[in-house]
Design a protein around this motif. Structure first.
Motif, PDB file in Angstrom:
ATOM      1  N   THR A 215       0.869  -1.133   0.014  1.00  0.00           N
ATOM      2  CA  THR A 215      -0.031   0.097   0.071  1.00  0.00           C
ATOM      3  C   THR A 215       0.962   1.438   0.174  1.00  0.00           C
ATOM      4  OG1 THR A 215      -0.069  -0.179   2.236  1.00  0.00           O
ATOM      5  CG2 THR A 215      -1.932  -1.061   1.217  1.00  0.00           C
ATOM      6  N   TYR A 216       0.481   2.413  -0.521  1.00  0.00           N
ATOM      7  CA  TYR A 216       1.204   3.504  -0.621  1.00  0.00           C
ATOM      8  C   TYR A 216       0.731   4.656   0.306  1.00  0.00           C
ATOM      9  CZ  TYR A 216       2.745   0.576  -4.315  1.00  0.00           C
ATOM     10  OH  TYR A 216       3.230  -0.584  -5.135  1.00  0.00           O
ATOM     11  N   MET A 217       1.616   5.326   0.787  1.00  0.00           N
ATOM     12  CA  MET A 217       1.224   6.383   1.600  1.00  0.00           C
ATOM     13  C   MET A 217       2.123   7.860   1.276  1.00  0.00           C
ATOM     14  SD  MET A 217      -0.764   7.128   4.318  1.00  0.00           S
ATOM     15  CE  MET A 217      -0.839   8.809   5.502  1.00  0.00           C
ATOM     16  N   PRO A 218       1.682   8.665   0.129  1.00  0.00           N
ATOM     17  CA  PRO A 218       2.532   9.782  -0.042  1.00  0.00           C
ATOM     18  C   PRO A 218       2.283  10.938   1.081  1.00  0.00           C
ATOM     19  CG  PRO A 218       0.741   9.225  -1.861  1.00  0.00           C
ATOM     20  CD  PRO A 218       0.443   8.621  -0.460  1.00  0.00           C
ATOM     21  N   ILE A 219       3.571  11.455   1.668  1.00  0.00           N
ATOM     22  CA  ILE A 219       3.596  12.423   2.315  1.00  0.00           C
ATOM     23  C   ILE A 219       4.512  13.592   1.800  1.00  0.00           C
ATOM     24  CG2 ILE A 219       3.124  11.111   4.444  1.00  0.00           C
ATOM     25  CD1 ILE A 219       6.205  11.210   4.860  1.00  0.00           C
ATOM     26  N   ALA A 220       4.525  14.709   2.078  1.00  0.00           N
ATOM     27  CA  ALA A 220       5.150  15.912   2.069  1.00  0.00           C
ATOM     28  C   ALA A 220       4.902  16.925   3.083  1.00  0.00           C
ATOM     29  CB  ALA A 220       4.961  16.415   0.567  1.00  0.00           C
ATOM     30  N   CYS A 221       5.241  18.272   2.995  1.00  0.00           N
ATOM     31  CA  CYS A 221       4.887  19.206   3.691  1.00  0.00           C
ATOM     32  C   CYS A 221       3.486  19.234   4.089  1.00  0.00           C
ATOM     33  CB  CYS A 221       5.531  20.497   3.442  1.00  0.00           C
ATOM     34  SG  CYS A 221       5.195  21.973   4.696  1.00  0.00           S
TER      35      CYS A 221
END
Lengths: 365, 414
Positions: A215-221
């Protein structure tokens, strides 16, 4: 968001043509400073005495005349927020000139302010993300991140797409309790937990996405409403703009990295060395608080592509997403895409218990 | 008169035997090495260190935190001297102040080493820069500068009076001393707040941090002072009372005891329930995902601290000033490890997104650290030697320029 005319950039371009001479400026810092005003000169004199010898040495090593002179002027400029409009225009012209010379193309440094009535917001459909990481690459290309490959730390990516193994229950692990062998029953551990990331695991390169077992979990600011990074900054170089984006004045950052320690989302990166930015890959459309080339020793982060979004465009990652998982818009406009998502979908924010109130929302259908 | 004071002081310090010059020469070599790596860092960037975006505070920050404690630890001399009118302590209080000055200067050098852009440090200083009241780092800089100033004033005013033979004006001197005493607590408290106010780092986010910092500081600082005093006692005519060393030993013992107790409570609270927030501590103690780099550091620190505590409790060690050196060195080293590899580094492991990664200090970092420590000992030697000369009356206003006396050898033996 509405498209506004870029008045500032035009005015700045004129100013650059009329006021800044084309010939190289003198290398002597005092003469550069004198050109602005006596008061500035006196000020810079005071600062000169205060700034460390080491900094002087570091600057003098790159004594490419015009370049060095501009860097001296940059060295003594004020915090961006305290600059008068004239000083901003000056700083901008200076930067445009230096970058243009450095990268061999016409570089513009936008200084467009936040538009009134806009609070930027972001939403991401966690169900849709396929983990292709196109957003990451688009972000790197758009925002002039360092892309070195030789030494660790030269490569900077603002977006992380965390690839997580799917958790599963397994019969053979049913009795894997802790502590083992002591006869104390504190619960089995048949479940393999998700969410552990080993170093660099978000740099995965799969043949085919989405992968079956991930599964994917994109994060950034997260552009927090109550950003911990802003609170801890000892020189107020990082702050929240009126349109909700947390920005950094790269010229004022002292590289103390308190903000990196305070950020619960690991959204900030340190330029451990001079960013590796090939001339031909450099994006010449920049914003002062956004994607302009950074220098060594400062912290940088995602800023929702200010150079685009302040002119009514989408951030690069939103444009690049092939499945439309990423949505962007004005939270104050009830009819914007993001507002509609917030009103109708199942929405959550990361680490809500920390009261940072991100303006980056995850949702699912 | 002031010029005379300075010149007499400098002349006294400069005179010394070959032992003294060898000592200072060795330190000088390390200082040159430090300058070189500082140059490297400021041309090539922090890439020459082992710090990354994941673990962005390493050896420098660890030493910084530790040395703030050493600086604060000087109060264990000043407070009994002025608070309890301890006769022996009163005589040597000024030496504690010299140690505090040195430690704060070293802290500031570590700050410089730590900064990504040290050339921009003036951004923190008004009116040219901005002072941020919301930032703990801002407060840290303020209290450290203040502490340096207070100790400088207290220490050198006292020496000045001894030098000129004037009586001390207690009307303003005592209040300043008292402010300095309270201030000493503030510096380490603020350093503790610096890291414990970050909920993003669960390992640090607990209110026990300031008190743990103070107790470890009052163990490490006086341990170093005892060592310095023993050296001074054995090598100069300047006599330090047994009672001084005994009192300091008592302080070290019980602060160390409390520090161990606090560490134990933390371990129990974190590991009994073993939530995700305990990952940092778990990594430190046992390793995580097969990465175990800090485990030996942690256990060596535990062994050193507990071992030192036990040795301190044995009267034979406590009372024999030759054997006393062993637990003092042990507690100093143990706390140095505990502050550095045991506190700062695991705070970043795992990162807020759960990334488990490791930190390897590079040669540059070790050399810089060694260089700054060498510089610290360099200053400390100068300050202590001069102060002892004045206290002994070898440096005196109107007196003959002092010849190389025992004071010189004291420093040389260090």
């Amino acid at each position: 968001m509405t498209v506004t005319e870029d008045m500032n950039s035009q005015a700045g371009a004129e100013r650059q043509d009329t006021q800044v001479p084309r010939q190289p400026a003198p290398a002597d810092p005092s003469r550069v400073a004198l050109k602005t005003s006596r008061r500035d000169f006196l000020k810079s004199g005071g600062m000169l005495s205060l700034s460390s010898l080491m900094g002087t040495a570091a600057l003098m090593t790159e004594s490419d005349d015009a370049q060095a002179a501009i860097e001296w002027a940059e060295h003594f400029q004020k915090n961006y927020r305290l600059m008068t409009p004239e000083e901003k225009a000056e700083a901008r012209a200076r930067l445009e000139r230096r970058y243009s010379e450095e990268y061999g193309k016409k570089v513009t440094v936008d200084t467009t302010e936040a538009q009134p009535g806009v609070l930027m917001g972001y939403a991401l459909n966690i169900r849709k993300c396929i983990g292709c990481r196109r957003c990451v690459h688009a972000c790197v290309a758009e925002n002039n991140q360092s892309r070195g490959r030789n030494r660790p730390g030269e490569k900077i990516e603002w977006i992380q797409v965390l690839r997580m193994e799917r958790g599963k229950f397994e019969a053979e692990k049913m009795n894997h309790g802790y502590p083992e062998g002591l006869g104390i029953q504190v619960g089995g551990n048949a479940y393999t937990p998700v969410g552990q990331v080993l170093e660099g695991q978000y740099h995965y390169t799969p043949d085919l996405v989405p992968e079956k077992d991930a599964t994917y979990m994109p994060i950034a600011c997260m552009q927090c409403e109550k950003p911990p990074c802003v609170k801890v900054c000892p020189v107020r170089t990082t702050y929240r703009e009126p349109d909700g984006v947390v920005v950094i004045d790269y010229n004022w950052c002292i590289g103390c990295r308190m903000c990196m320690g305070a950020c619960p989302y690991w959204a900030r990166r340190l330029n451990v060395t001079n960013p590796v930015l090939p001339k031909e890959e450099m994006n010449p459309v920049t914003h002062y608080l956004g994607n302009r080339p950074r220098m060594r020793g400062v912290v940088e982060k995602c800023h929702w592509c200010l150079q685009r979004t302040r002119h009514g465009r989408y951030p690069a990652c939103v444009e690049a997403c092939p499945v439309g998982a990423r949505k962007f818009g004005n939270l104050l406009d009830p009819n914007s895409e993001v507002s509609l998502i917030l009103a109708r979908k199942n929405v959550f924010r990361l680490k809500a218990e920390l009261n940072t109130f991100p303006k980056f929302f995850y949702f699912y259908d | 008169m002031l010029i005379r004071f300075i010149s007499d002081y400098v002349r006294y310090v400069l005179k010394g035997g070959s032992k003294f010059y060898t000592w200072m020469g060795i330190l000088g070599v390390f200082i040159l090495g430090m300058l070189y790596v500082f140059y490297l860092q400021n041309t090539d960037g922090l890439i020459v260190t082992g710090m990354t975006s994941q673990i962005h505070e390493g050896l420098y920050f660890a030493n910084l935190v530790f040395l703030v404690g050493v600086a604060a630890g000087a109060v264990t001399i000043v407070f009994p001297a002025y608070g309890y009118h301890h006769e022996g302590m009163h005589k040597v209080a000024v030496l504690g102040e010299m140690l505090a000055i040195t430690a704060v200067i070293m802290v500031m050098m570590f700050v410089f080493a730590h900064m990504g852009r040290p050339d921009r440090l003036w951004h923190m200083i008004p009116p040219w820069g901005i002072y941020s009241f919301s930032s703990m780092l801002g407060w840290d800089v303020m209290v450290l500068t203040g502490y340096l100033f207070l100790n400088f004033v207290c220490g050198f005013y006292y020496l000045w009076c001894k030098y000129t033979g004037n009586p001390i004006n207690y009307k303003w001197f005592l209040p300043v001393v008292w402010v300095a005493i309270v201030w000493a607590l503030s510096i380490h408290t603020v350093t503790a707040f610096l890291i414990s106010t970050m909920p993003a780092r669960p390992m640090w986010h607990h209110s026990m941090m300031p008190i743990r910092f103070i107790t470890t500081a009052f163990a490490a600082g006086p341990a170093l002072i005892i060592l310095a005093f023993l050296i001074i006692r054995n090598n100069t005519r300047f006599w330090i009372d047994d009672s001084v060393i005994k009192l300091l030993t008592t302080i070290v013992t019980w602060c160390l005891g409390i520090a161990i107790f606090l560490t134990l409570s933390e371990v129990v609270v974190e590991l009994y329930a073993r939530t995700e927030h305990a990952n940092g501590l778990y990594y430190l103690m046992f390793g995580l995902h097969g990465l175990t780099r800090l485990v030996p550091w942690f256990w060596s620190s535990v062994v050193l601290m507990v071992g030192a505590f036990i040795l301190f409790l044995i009267p034979r060690f406590r009372n024999d000033f030759k054997l006393l050196v062993i637990p003092c060195v042990m507690s100093f080293a143990g706390i140095w490890i505990e502050k550095g590899m045991g506190l700062i580094v695991p705070g970043f492991i795992p990162t807020p997104i759960g990334e488990v990664t490791e930190y390897y200090p590079t040669f540059v970092e070790w050399l810089m650290t060694l260089g700054i420590w060498a510089f610290g000992f360099f200053i400390l030697t100068i300050l202590l030697k001069g102060a002892i000369g004045i206290l002994l009356g070898e440096v005196k206003y109107g007196g003959k320029p002092a010849t190389a006396g025992y004071g010189a050898q004291a420093a040389a033996a260090k």
